[in-house]
Design a protein around this motif. Structure first.
Motif, PDB file in Angstrom:
ATOM      1  N   VAL A   1      11.012  16.671 -17.742  1.00 40.04           N
ATOM      2  CA  VAL A   1       9.782  15.888 -17.876  1.00 40.04           C
ATOM      3  C   VAL A   1       8.768  16.402 -16.861  1.00 40.04           C
ATOM      4  N   PHE A   2       7.588  16.794 -17.342  1.00 38.67           N
ATOM      5  CA  PHE A   2       6.511  17.240 -16.462  1.00 38.67           C
ATOM      6  C   PHE A   2       5.556  16.089 -16.200  1.00 38.67           C
ATOM      7  N   LYS A   3       4.755  16.212 -15.153  1.00 35.25           N
ATOM      8  CA  LYS A   3       3.825  15.131 -14.810  1.00 35.25           C
ATOM      9  C   LYS A   3       2.644  15.111 -15.771  1.00 35.25           C
ATOM     10  N   GLU A   4       2.107  13.920 -15.961  1.00 40.54           N
ATOM     11  CA  GLU A   4       0.909  13.731 -16.757  1.00 40.54           C
ATOM     12  C   GLU A   4      -0.199  13.246 -15.829  1.00 40.54           C
ATOM     13  N   ASP A   5      -1.366  12.938 -16.378  1.00 38.10           N
ATOM     14  CA  ASP A   5      -2.417  12.422 -15.518  1.00 38.10           C
ATOM     15  C   ASP A   5      -2.057  11.004 -15.073  1.00 38.10           C
ATOM     16  N   GLY A   6      -2.314  10.722 -13.812  1.00 37.22           N
ATOM     17  CA  GLY A   6      -1.898   9.442 -13.235  1.00 37.22           C
ATOM     18  C   GLY A   6      -0.502   9.484 -12.655  1.00 37.22           C
ATOM     19  N   GLN A   7       0.123  10.669 -12.664  1.00 38.56           N
ATOM     20  CA  GLN A   7       1.461  10.834 -12.106  1.00 38.56           C
ATOM     21  C   GLN A   7       1.448  11.986 -11.111  1.00 38.56           C
ATOM     22  N   GLU A   8       2.434  11.995 -10.218  1.00 36.27           N
ATOM     23  CA  GLU A   8       2.511  13.038  -9.200  1.00 36.27           C
ATOM     24  C   GLU A   8       3.973  13.262  -8.830  1.00 36.27           C
ATOM     25  N   TYR A   9       4.291  14.505  -8.453  1.00 36.04           N
ATOM     26  CA  TYR A   9       5.618  14.805  -7.928  1.00 36.04           C
ATOM     27  C   TYR A   9       5.651  14.395  -6.458  1.00 36.04           C
ATOM     28  N   ALA A  10       6.813  13.963  -5.985  1.00 42.21           N
ATOM     29  CA  ALA A  10       6.945  13.552  -4.590  1.00 42.21           C
ATOM     30  C   ALA A  10       8.357  13.834  -4.116  1.00 42.21           C
ATOM     31  N   GLN A  11       8.513  13.903  -2.788  1.00 42.86           N
ATOM     32  CA  GLN A  11       9.828  14.052  -2.179  1.00 42.86           C
ATOM     33  C   GLN A  11      10.066  12.839  -1.282  1.00 42.86           C
ATOM     34  N   VAL A  12      11.228  12.228  -1.424  1.00 44.04           N
ATOM     35  CA  VAL A  12      11.549  11.023  -0.669  1.00 44.04           C
ATOM     36  C   VAL A  12      11.752  11.383   0.796  1.00 44.04           C
ATOM     37  N   LEU A  13      11.013  10.727   1.674  1.00 44.12           N
ATOM     38  CA  LEU A  13      11.183  10.944   3.109  1.00 44.12           C
ATOM     39  C   LEU A  13      12.282  10.052   3.658  1.00 44.12           C
ATOM     40  N   ARG A  14      12.216   8.764   3.323  1.00 41.53           N
ATOM     41  CA  ARG A  14      13.260   7.839   3.792  1.00 41.53           C
ATOM     42  C   ARG A  14      13.299   6.622   2.899  1.00 41.53           C
ATOM     43  N   MET A  15      14.469   6.026   2.828  1.00 47.33           N
ATOM     44  CA  MET A  15      14.657   4.811   2.058  1.00 47.33           C
ATOM     45  C   MET A  15      14.344   3.622   2.958  1.00 47.33           C
ATOM     46  N   LEU A  16      13.650   2.636   2.429  1.00 49.64           N
ATOM     47  CA  LEU A  16      13.233   1.487   3.220  1.00 49.64           C
ATOM     48  C   LEU A  16      14.018   0.228   2.875  1.00 49.64           C
ATOM     49  N   GLY A  17      14.739   0.223   1.785  1.00 53.57           N
ATOM     50  CA  GLY A  17      15.442  -0.984   1.367  1.00 53.57           C
ATOM     51  C   GLY A  17      14.548  -1.832   0.479  1.00 53.57           C
ATOM     52  N   ASN A  18      15.119  -2.844  -0.143  1.00 49.48           N
ATOM     53  CA  ASN A  18      14.400  -3.764  -1.018  1.00 49.48           C
ATOM     54  C   ASN A  18      13.741  -3.016  -2.192  1.00 49.48           C
ATOM     55  N   GLY A  19      14.383  -1.942  -2.657  1.00 48.49           N
ATOM     56  CA  GLY A  19      13.857  -1.205  -3.799  1.00 48.49           C
ATOM     57  C   GLY A  19      12.616  -0.392  -3.498  1.00 48.49           C
ATOM     58  N   ARG A  20      12.462   0.023  -2.243  1.00 51.42           N
ATOM     59  CA  ARG A  20      11.283   0.796  -1.868  1.00 51.42           C
ATOM     60  C   ARG A  20      11.690   2.036  -1.103  1.00 51.42           C
ATOM     61  N   CYS A  21      10.815   3.028  -1.081  1.00 54.16           N
ATOM     62  CA  CYS A  21      11.046   4.240  -0.310  1.00 54.16           C
ATOM     63  C   CYS A  21       9.700   4.819   0.111  1.00 54.16           C
ATOM     64  N   GLU A  22       9.757   5.639   1.128  1.00 52.54           N
ATOM     65  CA  GLU A  22       8.557   6.330   1.588  1.00 52.54           C
ATOM     66  C   GLU A  22       8.629   7.750   1.053  1.00 52.54           C
ATOM     67  N   ALA A  23       7.592   8.178   0.346  1.00 58.70           N
ATOM     68  CA  ALA A  23       7.609   9.480  -0.311  1.00 58.70           C
ATOM     69  C   ALA A  23       6.361  10.276   0.048  1.00 58.70           C
ATOM     70  N   MET A  24       6.556  11.572   0.247  1.00 58.04           N
ATOM     71  CA  MET A  24       5.437  12.487   0.485  1.00 58.04           C
ATOM     72  C   MET A  24       5.095  13.149  -0.836  1.00 58.04           C
ATOM     73  N   CYS A  25       3.920  12.845  -1.354  1.00 57.25           N
ATOM     74  CA  CYS A  25       3.493  13.406  -2.628  1.00 57.25           C
ATOM     75  C   CYS A  25       3.042  14.853  -2.438  1.00 57.25           C
ATOM     76  N   ILE A  26       3.047  15.593  -3.522  1.00 65.78           N
ATOM     77  CA  ILE A  26       2.683  17.004  -3.482  1.00 65.78           C
ATOM     78  C   ILE A  26       1.211  17.175  -3.123  1.00 65.78           C
ATOM     79  N   ASP A  27       0.372  16.171  -3.426  1.00 69.17           N
ATOM     80  CA  ASP A  27      -1.049  16.267  -3.077  1.00 69.17           C
ATOM     81  C   ASP A  27      -1.303  16.018  -1.590  1.00 69.17           C
ATOM     82  N   GLY A  28      -0.230  15.788  -0.795  1.00 68.52           N
ATOM     83  CA  GLY A  28      -0.363  15.663   0.650  1.00 68.52           C
ATOM     84  C   GLY A  28      -0.474  14.236   1.156  1.00 68.52           C
ATOM     85  N   THR A  29      -0.351  13.251   0.299  1.00 71.86           N
ATOM     86  CA  THR A  29      -0.467  11.852   0.688  1.00 71.86           C
ATOM     87  C   THR A  29       0.917  11.232   0.827  1.00 71.86           C
ATOM     88  N   LYS A  30       1.118  10.468   1.903  1.00 67.43           N
ATOM     89  CA  LYS A  30       2.373   9.741   2.089  1.00 67.43           C
ATOM     90  C   LYS A  30       2.196   8.365   1.461  1.00 67.43           C
TER      91      LYS A  30
END
Length: 145
Positions: free
Chosen positions: A27-56
């Motif tokens: 599956v490739f990204k579409e508009d309104g979507q971005e690839y990201a790499q998970v930096l750390r898991m935060l719990g409660n169904g959340r995580c901190e991710a660094m997107c390819i566009d440079g935004t955390k």
């Protein structure tokens, strides 16, 4: 004695090991979507991710994936961006390691992305020396104490 009214024990609740994910279409990204790499898991169904566009971004794992698809630090994910909150996103898909390598080969991910490094990729430059928190004493110093 009471009758058993359920349909089985905890093994039924666990579910079967679904192996149909092995051969899925990339599956490739579409508009309104971005690839990201998970930096750390935060719990409660959340995580901190660094997107390819440079935004955390703070990413929320959707309910369909919650407790079914396990996400760890260093994984490559596809996030849906929010129009009204730029610092938050929703996790749509987790890429398997071979799919992440294919994305990098197709040029979707930048070349400097480290795929299977895990948490070590999420460290900032100021965190590099954080492991040097010990003090070395000489024998004379110990005698003074």
């Amino acid at each position: 004695m009471p009758k058993n009214k359920g349909k089985g024990g905890k093994n039924r609740k666990r579910g079967k090991n679904e192996a149909d994910d092995e051969k899925r279409e990339l599956v490739f990204k579409e508009d309104g979507q971005e690839y990201a790499q998970v930096l750390r898991m935060l719990g409660n169904g959340r995580c901190e991710a660094m997107c390819i566009d440079g935004t955390k971004r703070l990413s929320h794992i959707r309910g369909k994936m919650h407790k079914k698809v396990w996400i760890a630090a260093g994984d490559i994910i596809l996030v849906g961006l929010r129009d009204y909150q730029d610092d938050k996103a929703d996790v749509i898909l987790k890429y398997m390691p071979d799919e992440a390598r294919l994305l990098k080969a197709y040029g979707e991910l930048p070349e400097n992305t480290r795929l299977n490094e895990g948490i070590a990729n999420g460290l900032d430059e100021e965190d590099e020396g954080a492991g040097d928190d010990y003090i070395e004493f000489e024998d004379e110093d110990i005698d003074k104490i």
